[in-house]
Design a protein around this motif. Structure first.
Motif, PDB file in Angstrom:
ATOM      1  N   ASP A  36      11.493  -1.266  -3.739  1.00 53.10           N
ATOM      2  CA  ASP A  36      10.869  -0.330  -4.676  1.00 53.10           C
ATOM      3  C   ASP A  36      11.915   0.623  -5.234  1.00 53.10           C
ATOM      4  O   ASP A  36      13.080   0.557  -4.880  1.00 53.10           O
ATOM      5  N   ARG A  37      11.491   1.523  -6.131  1.00 48.78           N
ATOM      6  CA  ARG A  37      12.416   2.392  -6.863  1.00 48.78           C
ATOM      7  C   ARG A  37      12.522   3.801  -6.285  1.00 48.78           C
ATOM      8  O   ARG A  37      13.003   4.699  -6.956  1.00 48.78           O
ATOM      9  N   SER A  38      12.094   4.001  -5.069  1.00 48.27           N
ATOM     10  CA  SER A  38      12.163   5.323  -4.452  1.00 48.27           C
ATOM     11  C   SER A  38      13.255   5.340  -3.388  1.00 48.27           C
ATOM     12  O   SER A  38      13.391   4.389  -2.622  1.00 48.27           O
ATOM     13  N   SER A  39      13.981   6.451  -3.329  1.00 44.73           N
ATOM     14  CA  SER A  39      14.999   6.575  -2.283  1.00 44.73           C
ATOM     15  C   SER A  39      14.447   7.265  -1.028  1.00 44.73           C
ATOM     16  O   SER A  39      15.161   7.440  -0.046  1.00 44.73           O
ATOM     17  N   ALA A  40      13.169   7.633  -1.059  1.00 38.95           N
ATOM     18  CA  ALA A  40      12.543   8.261   0.110  1.00 38.95           C
ATOM     19  C   ALA A  40      12.283   7.191   1.171  1.00 38.95           C
ATOM     20  O   ALA A  40      11.536   6.241   0.933  1.00 38.95           O
ATOM     21  N   LEU A  41      12.922   7.356   2.331  1.00 40.68           N
ATOM     22  CA  LEU A  41      12.767   6.372   3.399  1.00 40.68           C
ATOM     23  C   LEU A  41      11.453   6.593   4.145  1.00 40.68           C
ATOM     24  O   LEU A  41      10.988   7.722   4.281  1.00 40.68           O
ATOM     25  N   PRO A  42      10.856   5.503   4.632  1.00 39.18           N
ATOM     26  CA  PRO A  42       9.598   5.649   5.376  1.00 39.18           C
ATOM     27  C   PRO A  42       9.818   6.385   6.688  1.00 39.18           C
ATOM     28  O   PRO A  42      10.902   6.334   7.273  1.00 39.18           O
ATOM     29  N   LYS A  43       8.767   7.056   7.138  1.00 46.62           N
ATOM     30  CA  LYS A  43       8.800   7.750   8.429  1.00 46.62           C
ATOM     31  C   LYS A  43       7.816   7.057   9.353  1.00 46.62           C
ATOM     32  O   LYS A  43       6.631   6.941   9.035  1.00 46.62           O
ATOM     33  N   ILE A  44       8.321   6.606  10.487  1.00 44.66           N
ATOM     34  CA  ILE A  44       7.466   5.943  11.463  1.00 44.66           C
ATOM     35  C   ILE A  44       7.363   6.873  12.660  1.00 44.66           C
ATOM     36  O   ILE A  44       8.345   7.113  13.358  1.00 44.66           O
ATOM     37  N   THR A  45       6.181   7.421  12.866  1.00 43.38           N
ATOM     38  CA  THR A  45       5.957   8.355  13.967  1.00 43.38           C
ATOM     39  C   THR A  45       4.759   7.902  14.782  1.00 43.38           C
ATOM     40  O   THR A  45       3.959   7.084  14.328  1.00 43.38           O
ATOM     41  N   LEU A  46       4.652   8.435  15.965  1.00 46.58           N
ATOM     42  CA  LEU A  46       3.469   8.160  16.785  1.00 46.58           C
ATOM     43  C   LEU A  46       2.255   8.671  16.021  1.00 46.58           C
ATOM     44  O   LEU A  46       2.220   9.834  15.614  1.00 46.58           O
ATOM     45  N   PRO A  47       1.268   7.816  15.782  1.00 49.82           N
ATOM     46  CA  PRO A  47       0.151   8.212  14.930  1.00 49.82           C
ATOM     47  C   PRO A  47      -0.820   9.179  15.587  1.00 49.82           C
ATOM     48  O   PRO A  47      -0.956   9.221  16.810  1.00 49.82           O
ATOM     49  N   ASP A  48      -1.477   9.937  14.747  1.00 50.43           N
ATOM     50  CA  ASP A  48      -2.625  10.744  15.153  1.00 50.43           C
ATOM     51  C   ASP A  48      -3.828   9.813  15.037  1.00 50.43           C
ATOM     52  O   ASP A  48      -4.249   9.457  13.935  1.00 50.43           O
ATOM     53  N   TRP A  49      -4.368   9.383  16.155  1.00 54.22           N
ATOM     54  CA  TRP A  49      -5.422   8.367  16.153  1.00 54.22           C
ATOM     55  C   TRP A  49      -6.729   8.878  15.558  1.00 54.22           C
ATOM     56  O   TRP A  49      -7.616   8.086  15.268  1.00 54.22           O
ATOM     57  N   SER A  58       0.837  -1.215   0.000  1.00 59.18           N
ATOM     58  CA  SER A  58       0.000   0.000   0.000  1.00 59.18           C
ATOM     59  C   SER A  58       0.863   1.253   0.000  1.00 59.18           C
ATOM     60  O   SER A  58       0.560   2.228  -0.690  1.00 59.18           O
ATOM     61  N   ASN A  59       1.944   1.225   0.774  1.00 60.75           N
ATOM     62  CA  ASN A  59       2.825   2.390   0.822  1.00 60.75           C
ATOM     63  C   ASN A  59       3.505   2.641  -0.513  1.00 60.75           C
ATOM     64  O   ASN A  59       3.683   3.785  -0.919  1.00 60.75           O
ATOM     65  N   VAL A  60       3.873   1.582  -1.230  1.00 66.06           N
ATOM     66  CA  VAL A  60       4.443   1.770  -2.566  1.00 66.06           C
ATOM     67  C   VAL A  60       3.393   2.371  -3.483  1.00 66.06           C
ATOM     68  O   VAL A  60       3.656   3.344  -4.198  1.00 66.06           O
ATOM     69  N   ALA A  61       2.182   1.814  -3.460  1.00 69.79           N
ATOM     70  CA  ALA A  61       1.108   2.328  -4.323  1.00 69.79           C
ATOM     71  C   ALA A  61       0.802   3.790  -4.022  1.00 69.79           C
ATOM     72  O   ALA A  61       0.535   4.580  -4.932  1.00 69.79           O
ATOM     73  N   ARG A  62       0.859   4.177  -2.770  1.00 67.96           N
ATOM     74  CA  ARG A  62       0.470   5.518  -2.347  1.00 67.96           C
ATOM     75  C   ARG A  62       1.602   6.541  -2.487  1.00 67.96           C
ATOM     76  O   ARG A  62       1.355   7.687  -2.836  1.00 67.96           O
ATOM     77  N   HIS A  63       2.838   6.147  -2.224  1.00 71.25           N
ATOM     78  CA  HIS A  63       3.912   7.128  -2.073  1.00 71.25           C
ATOM     79  C   HIS A  63       5.024   7.081  -3.121  1.00 71.25           C
ATOM     80  O   HIS A  63       5.883   7.956  -3.113  1.00 71.25           O
ATOM     81  N   VAL A  64       5.053   6.069  -3.968  1.00 73.79           N
ATOM     82  CA  VAL A  64       6.167   5.916  -4.904  1.00 73.79           C
ATOM     83  C   VAL A  64       5.681   6.224  -6.325  1.00 73.79           C
ATOM     84  O   VAL A  64       4.691   5.656  -6.779  1.00 73.79           O
ATOM     85  N   ALA A  65       6.402   7.111  -7.014  1.00 73.50           N
ATOM     86  CA  ALA A  65       6.004   7.516  -8.366  1.00 73.50           C
ATOM     87  C   ALA A  65       5.999   6.338  -9.340  1.00 73.50           C
ATOM     88  O   ALA A  65       5.101   6.215 -10.171  1.00 73.50           O
ATOM     89  N   ASP A  66       6.988   5.470  -9.252  1.00 72.02           N
ATOM     90  CA  ASP A  66       7.060   4.273 -10.095  1.00 72.02           C
ATOM     91  C   ASP A  66       6.715   3.078  -9.220  1.00 72.02           C
ATOM     92  O   ASP A  66       7.557   2.601  -8.453  1.00 72.02           O
ATOM     93  N   PRO A  67       5.477   2.570  -9.290  1.00 74.64           N
ATOM     94  CA  PRO A  67       5.039   1.531  -8.356  1.00 74.64           C
ATOM     95  C   PRO A  67       5.508   0.117  -8.691  1.00 74.64           C
ATOM     96  O   PRO A  67       5.056  -0.837  -8.066  1.00 74.64           O
TER      97      PRO A  67
END
Length: 141
Positions: free
Chosen positions: A87-100, A59-68
């Motif tokens: 995947d083909r993106s160099s943008a690293l995921p960000k894991i933060t405390l979620p806004d529930w 889902s994260n690739v589909a949502r955030h990566v230009a070339d899925p």
């Protein structure tokens, strides 16, 4: 595919798919992962986390990566199952405390809490994100 790991001769069973990550195909890849978990005789709690990992990472690739276009790999490493998406993106995921109260933004955080390990690394052509789920421990109470 069966590979033998150089460390202690441990058998390593892997499945790999080249795919284009699209939300409408997530159920298909969850079914393939579920079949692998059944074949590898994984308990329900391991299967649940693995399926959550497949869904979240694709889902994260589909949502955030230009070339899925990406690769999904499942490996049974003896005492753990590893889910990896390249995947083909160099943008690293960000894991933060979620806004529930938000409608998104908590998937990786939840996955990290459920799994034994979650990580990522840059590669020559993008990145890989992985989740490791221990399969040797008894089912949580």
């Amino acid at each position: 595919m069966t590979l033998t790991s150089p460390d202690a001769g441990t058998q390593r069973l892997c499945r790999s798919w080249l795919l284009t990550a699209r939300r409408e195909d997530l159920a298909h890849f969850r079914r393939l992962a579920s079949l692998s978990m059944r074949e590898w005789r994984q308990p329900p709690h391991v299967t649940e986390v693995v399926l959550h990992g497949v869904t979240e990472l694709l889902s994260n690739v589909a949502r955030h990566v230009a070339d899925p276009r990406c690769t999904l790999e499942l490996c049974h490493l003896g005492e753990a199952v590893l889910v990896t998406v390249h995947d083909r993106s160099s943008a690293l995921p960000k894991i933060t405390l979620p806004d529930w109260t938000a409608e998104e933004g908590r998937g990786l955080w939840l996955l990290r809490e459920m799994a034994d390990d979650l990580g990522y690394a840059l590669t020559e052509d993008g990145k890989q994100v992985w989740v490791r789920v221990g399969s040797a421990a008894s089912e949580p109470v």
